[in-house]
Design a protein around this motif. Sequence first.
Motif, PDB file in Angstrom:
ATOM      1  N   PRO A 249       1.249  -1.307   0.420  1.00  0.00           N
ATOM      2  CA  PRO A 249      -0.199   0.051   0.018  1.00  0.00           C
ATOM      3  C   PRO A 249       0.869   1.506  -0.185  1.00  0.00           C
TER       4      PRO A 249
ATOM      5  N   ASP B 233      -5.889   1.602   0.722  1.00  0.00           N
ATOM      6  CA  ASP B 233      -6.272   0.616   0.682  1.00  0.00           C
ATOM      7  C   ASP B 233      -7.162   0.569  -0.889  1.00  0.00           C
TER       8      ASP B 233
ATOM      9  N   ARG C 138      -7.651  -8.082  -1.373  1.00  0.00           N
ATOM     10  CA  ARG C 138      -7.452  -7.301  -0.189  1.00  0.00           C
ATOM     11  C   ARG C 138      -8.652  -7.940   0.604  1.00  0.00           C
TER      12      ARG C 138
END
Length: 191
Positions: free
Chosen positions: A34, A70, A125
Motif C-alpha cells: 500500500p 487501501d 485484499r
Amino acid sequence: MIPTNQTTTAASDISHPELAEMIIEGETPILIRPPGTDDGWGIYELIKACPPLDVNSAYAYLLLATQFRDRCAVATLADGEIVGFVSGYIKTNASDTFFLWQVAVGEKARGTGLARKLVETVLRREHQAGVRHLETTITPDNEASWGLFRRLAQRWQAPLNSREYFSEEQLGGEHDPENLVRIGPFDPQQI
C-alpha cells in the motif's frame, strides 16, 4: 487519530520485504505494498513518465496514497524507487464493482507482469471480498491497457464488455474518447 503506521511508510523502510504484500523475484526484486505519505511525489513522477496516462496533480496522488491507500498499491525497487502504481475505488452505486482509475508501470519494471500483479494484489485484499466486476475507461488507441484487460478477462475466465462512455466532445475536444470496459462477473478465487 489514525495511527501513523496506517498512513505512512518511511522511505527508509520501503526496502524491507516484510512490508510487501507481494515480492516479484528477479534480477531486481519488486515489492508491492500500500502507498503512504512519502509516495505522492514518486507516484506523480511515475505517471508523468508513462504516456498516454493523464497526469493529475502531485496533491491528487498524495491524497490517493493516504486517503485511498487501501484501494491503491505501489511497486518499488529495493532502493525505494516507485516503478508501478494502481489506483481505484469501489463504486458507490455498485458495491461489487472496483473501478480502476490508473495503472502505471515504469520502464524498469516492464515485461514483468507487474500491471496484472498490482491489480490482483489490490483485489485480493480482505475488504475487497465482495468485488465481482472490474471496470475502467480506456481510450481506443491505448493498446497496453486493452491488452491488460483482455489478459485479465482471459485469466479470470470472465466476460469483457466495452462501450463508449465519454465522448471527445464531453472531454472538451482535447482528449480522445474513453470507452467503459467491464470484466465480470468473475470468481474471486480466480484472482
